[in-house]
Scaffold this motif. Structure first.
Motif, PDB file in Angstrom:
ATOM      1  N   THR A   1       1.632  -3.441  -7.860  1.00  0.00           N
ATOM      2  CA  THR A   1       1.407  -4.286  -8.845  1.00  0.00           C
ATOM      3  C   THR A   1       2.200  -5.270  -9.577  1.00  0.00           C
ATOM      4  N   VAL A   2       3.302  -4.122 -10.407  1.00  0.00           N
ATOM      5  CA  VAL A   2       4.225  -5.461 -10.988  1.00  0.00           C
ATOM      6  C   VAL A   2       5.198  -6.243  -9.735  1.00  0.00           C
ATOM      7  N   VAL A   3       5.507  -5.775  -8.793  1.00  0.00           N
ATOM      8  CA  VAL A   3       5.574  -6.240  -8.116  1.00  0.00           C
ATOM      9  C   VAL A   3       5.067  -7.461  -6.815  1.00  0.00           C
ATOM     10  N   LEU A   4       3.567  -7.599  -6.825  1.00  0.00           N
ATOM     11  CA  LEU A   4       3.026  -8.823  -6.378  1.00  0.00           C
ATOM     12  C   LEU A   4       3.528 -10.079  -7.895  1.00  0.00           C
ATOM     13  N   ALA A   5       2.637  -9.348  -8.935  1.00  0.00           N
ATOM     14  CA  ALA A   5       2.827 -10.677  -9.771  1.00  0.00           C
ATOM     15  C   ALA A   5       4.342 -11.256  -9.805  1.00  0.00           C
ATOM     16  N   ALA A   6       5.653 -10.333  -9.894  1.00  0.00           N
ATOM     17  CA  ALA A   6       6.628 -11.063  -9.776  1.00  0.00           C
ATOM     18  C   ALA A   6       6.537 -12.045  -8.268  1.00  0.00           C
TER      19      ALA A   6
ATOM     20  N   VAL B   1       0.855  -0.876  -0.419  1.00  0.00           N
ATOM     21  CA  VAL B   1      -0.199   0.356   0.149  1.00  0.00           C
ATOM     22  C   VAL B   1       0.891   1.499   0.179  1.00  0.00           C
ATOM     23  N   TYR B   2       1.409   0.757   0.693  1.00  0.00           N
ATOM     24  CA  TYR B   2       2.698   2.367   0.558  1.00  0.00           C
ATOM     25  C   TYR B   2       3.356   2.705  -0.912  1.00  0.00           C
ATOM     26  N   ALA B   3       3.465   1.512  -1.323  1.00  0.00           N
ATOM     27  CA  ALA B   3       4.043   1.463  -2.490  1.00  0.00           C
ATOM     28  C   ALA B   3       3.310   2.152  -3.553  1.00  0.00           C
ATOM     29  N   GLN B   4       1.728   1.624  -3.466  1.00  0.00           N
ATOM     30  CA  GLN B   4       1.275   2.326  -4.079  1.00  0.00           C
ATOM     31  C   GLN B   4       1.205   3.617  -4.287  1.00  0.00           C
ATOM     32  N   GLU B   5       1.148   4.165  -2.504  1.00  0.00           N
ATOM     33  CA  GLU B   5       0.793   5.544  -2.865  1.00  0.00           C
ATOM     34  C   GLU B   5       2.111   6.478  -2.717  1.00  0.00           C
ATOM     35  N   ARG B   6       3.108   5.799  -3.044  1.00  0.00           N
ATOM     36  CA  ARG B   6       4.747   6.740  -3.287  1.00  0.00           C
ATOM     37  C   ARG B   6       5.402   6.891  -4.139  1.00  0.00           C
ATOM     38  N   VAL B   7       5.091   4.891  -5.279  1.00  0.00           N
ATOM     39  CA  VAL B   7       5.925   4.289  -5.968  1.00  0.00           C
ATOM     40  C   VAL B   7       4.302   5.085  -7.595  1.00  0.00           C
ATOM     41  N   GLY B   8       3.235   4.213  -6.811  1.00  0.00           N
ATOM     42  CA  GLY B   8       2.398   4.681  -7.979  1.00  0.00           C
ATOM     43  C   GLY B   8       2.025   3.139  -8.182  1.00  0.00           C
TER      44      GLY B   8
ATOM     45  N   PHE C   1       5.278  11.071   9.203  1.00  0.00           N
ATOM     46  CA  PHE C   1       5.129   9.782   8.638  1.00  0.00           C
ATOM     47  C   PHE C   1       3.176  10.150   8.686  1.00  0.00           C
ATOM     48  N   GLU C   2       2.381  10.331   7.248  1.00  0.00           N
ATOM     49  CA  GLU C   2       0.965   9.935   7.344  1.00  0.00           C
ATOM     50  C   GLU C   2       0.957   8.251   6.859  1.00  0.00           C
ATOM     51  N   LEU C   3       0.280   7.660   7.363  1.00  0.00           N
ATOM     52  CA  LEU C   3      -0.428   6.189   7.349  1.00  0.00           C
ATOM     53  C   LEU C   3      -1.035   6.290   6.513  1.00  0.00           C
ATOM     54  N   PRO C   4      -0.383   5.331   5.400  1.00  0.00           N
ATOM     55  CA  PRO C   4      -2.062   5.687   3.997  1.00  0.00           C
ATOM     56  C   PRO C   4      -3.298   4.579   4.591  1.00  0.00           C
ATOM     57  N   PRO C   5      -4.123   5.006   4.052  1.00  0.00           N
ATOM     58  CA  PRO C   5      -5.187   4.701   4.862  1.00  0.00           C
ATOM     59  C   PRO C   5      -5.283   3.148   4.840  1.00  0.00           C
ATOM     60  N   ALA C   6      -5.170   1.690   3.413  1.00  0.00           N
ATOM     61  CA  ALA C   6      -5.229   1.073   3.621  1.00  0.00           C
ATOM     62  C   ALA C   6      -4.291   0.305   5.175  1.00  0.00           C
ATOM     63  N   SER C   7      -3.382   0.990   4.613  1.00  0.00           N
ATOM     64  CA  SER C   7      -2.156   0.485   5.973  1.00  0.00           C
ATOM     65  C   SER C   7      -2.574   0.206   7.707  1.00  0.00           C
ATOM     66  N   ILE C   8      -3.992   0.961   7.426  1.00  0.00           N
ATOM     67  CA  ILE C   8      -4.500   0.527   9.248  1.00  0.00           C
ATOM     68  C   ILE C   8      -5.707  -0.634   8.981  1.00  0.00           C
ATOM     69  N   PHE C   9      -5.583  -1.714   8.378  1.00  0.00           N
ATOM     70  CA  PHE C   9      -5.915  -3.078   8.911  1.00  0.00           C
ATOM     71  C   PHE C   9      -4.266  -3.718   8.852  1.00  0.00           C
ATOM     72  N   ALA C  10      -4.012  -3.514   9.045  1.00  0.00           N
ATOM     73  CA  ALA C  10      -2.339  -4.018   9.630  1.00  0.00           C
ATOM     74  C   ALA C  10      -2.857  -4.682  11.108  1.00  0.00           C
ATOM     75  N   LEU C  11      -3.640  -3.617  11.614  1.00  0.00           N
ATOM     76  CA  LEU C  11      -3.867  -4.185  12.919  1.00  0.00           C
ATOM     77  C   LEU C  11      -4.770  -4.907  13.069  1.00  0.00           C
ATOM     78  N   SER C  12      -5.619  -5.417  12.293  1.00  0.00           N
ATOM     79  CA  SER C  12      -6.992  -6.652  12.452  1.00  0.00           C
ATOM     80  C   SER C  12      -5.411  -8.316  11.847  1.00  0.00           C
ATOM     81  N   ALA C  13      -4.586  -7.540  11.227  1.00  0.00           N
ATOM     82  CA  ALA C  13      -4.463  -8.837  10.876  1.00  0.00           C
ATOM     83  C   ALA C  13      -3.394  -9.313  11.836  1.00  0.00           C
ATOM     84  N   LEU C  14      -2.242  -8.173  12.947  1.00  0.00           N
ATOM     85  CA  LEU C  14      -1.517  -8.187  14.114  1.00  0.00           C
ATOM     86  C   LEU C  14      -1.909  -9.178  15.280  1.00  0.00           C
TER      87      LEU C  14
END
Length: 587
Positions: free
Chosen positions: A218-223, A206-213, A368-381
């Motif tokens: 998506t290319v990283v995910l495919a690799a 999610v951080y890469a989506q916001e800061r890199v593109g 540092f500003e937390l990306p909105p979707a990264s909040i989901f990490a709380l549930s995973a933890l």
């Protein structure tokens, strides 16, 4: 009562050499315990699950953000589209599980579905990276390719999830005492690996989506997915395989048809007179004990006096095991229905919970500003912590207290998770109400995103109990030949829950906007009433939990026949497979 004797042909568990179920090795031979299966094979399988969850949640948790900010959809339209996609993604495993069990085999289904998954990621990356396909240049074409990509991911997930999870559990032999206990831990550690993929997906990706593109992420995910597929294929020599035997639904249909044909026959007073196949031709298939639930189906196993040879055909006579397998599947229907409100609550975590976080103060420190979707990490933890504590602390204590291998029954574990989900919805409603009051004051700053920690944590704990429990229940209690379909049934709880959530959103939107009033789901979240929607889900969940408790107390667990072994009451209470003495009319 301690189990005194062991399975025929096995002197001691430590001296077992061969696997005693119906699996084969990569050459089609009986697998060796020393060189195949167990954790040495499961680790290859867990790795590809990690990469799949990394990809899925890298997409799913950012979907609402992408739909509203990139595709410029209204909040309620984006929520419906996200719920529909999640519904399809989690209902497709029903088809994928059917094909894996009956025709393709679980290993082949994983390979084929991963290829489809990679195709979907490639389409997504193309739409996001190609200059002529970007939303500012060709919005309609970009939207079409975007939805084509994510729905190809849905199709890939449909085969990947049920086949891979059941394939992983197949690596443990239930006739082997040590592997049987390892299998009970498998689902816990499977979910820890799953949540680790989720955690990385909702933070680094999610951080890469916001800061890199979006395209680069998506290319990283495919690799990563392609690399994990290569590792999965590298472990093929260590796997245990199940050979598909045709449609797993056919034996169930045969029982129903046979019972209907014999509906006028009186039920037998002695269940030992029912028909069962105990010949060597039955192979290593486990036989099930007779139970007194849904007794009308017992007629399918009655041998009619003076019947000819044709009366022993599969559409005229069923075995006790086939009848009991049908009973187990029918008994799952009310359990499945009762878990749908839980699926509705889970659907909010990756939709409205994320949207809530996007309008709150997400600054963590000055830089540092937390990306909105990264909040989901709380549930995973929270889920990782719950599963680890449950497996390493709670289960050992409960095993000593109850004498059962599981500690507490599977359905009781699910019920505890449902209660935590209801609490999560109540806390979410209270937090959202406070946020709305703050937003109504022009001078007030938005509350910190850390206010969302309790609701995410509660939903993570709920997942650690209910989702893992549902995985075990639908895998263990279905017939052995339809375990991928069983995982599909578990996943369909989330899919059907997401679909019902969309229907409830539509109904609540229409009801709340009557007479010119403001809808609960306005385009601006500060003018919406998500708090009332959360309270509605909490009330539905509370009523349903009472009904679930009633249904769960009526359910019995799978009872297997093993020569020379007798199960105890503590095992039955804990939801373990109960072993009984055989006494059926043999073929």
């Amino acid at each position: 009562m301690e189990k005194k004797s062991l399975e025929v042909g096995v002197v001691d568990d430590d001296h077992e050499v061969w696997v005693h179920d119906s699996s084969v090795d990569h050459r089609g031979r009986s697998p060796s315990c020393a060189t195949t299966g167990s954790w040495k094979a499961a680790m290859f399988i867990i790795l590809i699950e990690f990469s799949e969850r990394l990809s899925y949640f890298g997409i799913a948790t950012s979907l609402m953000i992408y739909l509203t900010k990139v595709l410029q959809e209204e909040l309620k339209v984006a929520a419906k589209n996200a719920n529909y996609w999640m519904s399809v993604t989690t209902l497709m495993p029903l088809l994928g599980g059917f094909l894996a069990d009956g025709y393709l085999g679980r290993f082949s289904t994983v390979v084929y579905s991963t290829a489809v998954y990679l195709l979907g990621l490639t389409v997504l990356a193309t739409a996001q990276l190609a200059p002529g396909l970007r939303p500012d240049h060709s919005p309609r074409l970009h939207e079409a390719l975007f939805f084509a990509g994510i729905y190809l991911v849905s199709v890939g997930t449909g085969g990947h999830k049920p086949a891979l999870e059941s394939f992983g559990a197949d690596q443990f032999d239930e006739a082997h005492a040590a592997e049987r206990v390892q299998k009970m831990s498998f689902f816990n550690w499977w979910n820890c690996a799953l949540c680790s993929g989720v955690l990385l997906g909702v933070t680094a990706i999610v951080y890469a989506q916001e800061r890199v593109g979006w395209g680069a992420a998506t290319v990283v995910l495919a690799a990563v997915m392609a690399a994990s597929l290569a590792v999965f294929l590298a472990g093929r020599r260590s796997y245990r395989y199940r050979v598909p035997e045709g449609s797993p639904l056919t034996p169930l249909l045969q029982v129903l048809v046979t019972a209907f044909r014999k509906r006028r026959l009186p039920l037998l007073a002695d269940a030992d007179e029912l028909y069962e196949v105990r010949s060597p031709q039955s192979g290593n298939k486990r036989l099930l004990c007779h139970t007194y639930q849904l007794r009308f189906l017992d007629r399918a196993a009655i041998v009619e006096p003076g019947a000819g040879e044709e009366a022993f055909g599969p559409w005229w006579l069923a075995t006790v095991t086939q009848v009991e397998e049908t009973k187990l599947v029918l008994a799952m229907v009310p359990i499945w229905v009762c878990t749908l409100p839980f699926g509705m609550a889970v659907a909010q975590v990756s939709t409205f919970f994320i949207k809530q976080g996007s309008v709150m103060d997400r600054r963590l420190g000055p830089h540092f500003e937390l990306p909105p979707a990264s909040i989901f990490a709380l549930s995973a933890l929270a889920m990782i912590a719950t599963v680890a504590a449950y497996d390493k602390a709670l289960v050992p204590y409960l095993r000593r207290a109850t004498g059962g291998e599981r500690g507490i029954s599977i359905l009781r574990r699910v019920g505890i998770g449902m209660a935590f989900a209801i609490a999560g919805m109540g806390v979410a409603a209270a937090v959202e109400r406070r946020r709305l009051l703050s937003a109504a004051s022009a001078a007030a700053r938005p509350p910190s995103v850390l206010w969302l920690v309790p609701q995410f944590a509660l939903m993570g704990v709920a997942d650690g109990f209910a989702l893992v429990g549902l995985q075990e229940y639908f895998y263990e209690q279905v017939p052995d030949g339809m375990r991928s379909l069983g995982i599909g049934l578990y996943l369909s709880v989330i899919g059907a829950g997401s679909f019902l959530s969309s229907l409830v959103i539509t109904a609540a939107d229409r009801a709340s906007s009557r007479g010119g009033r403001a809808s609960w789901f306005a385009k601006d979240l500060n003018h919406s009433r998500l708090d009332l929607f959360y309270w509605l889900l909490a009330c539905i969940g509370a009523v349903n939990l009472a009904f679930y408790a009633l249904v769960a107390t009526k359910c019995s667990y799978k009872q297997t026949v093993r020569a020379g072994r007798v199960g105890d009451d503590k095992s039955a209470a804990a939801g373990d497979d109960v072993e009984c003495a055989a006494g059926f009319v043999a073929a």
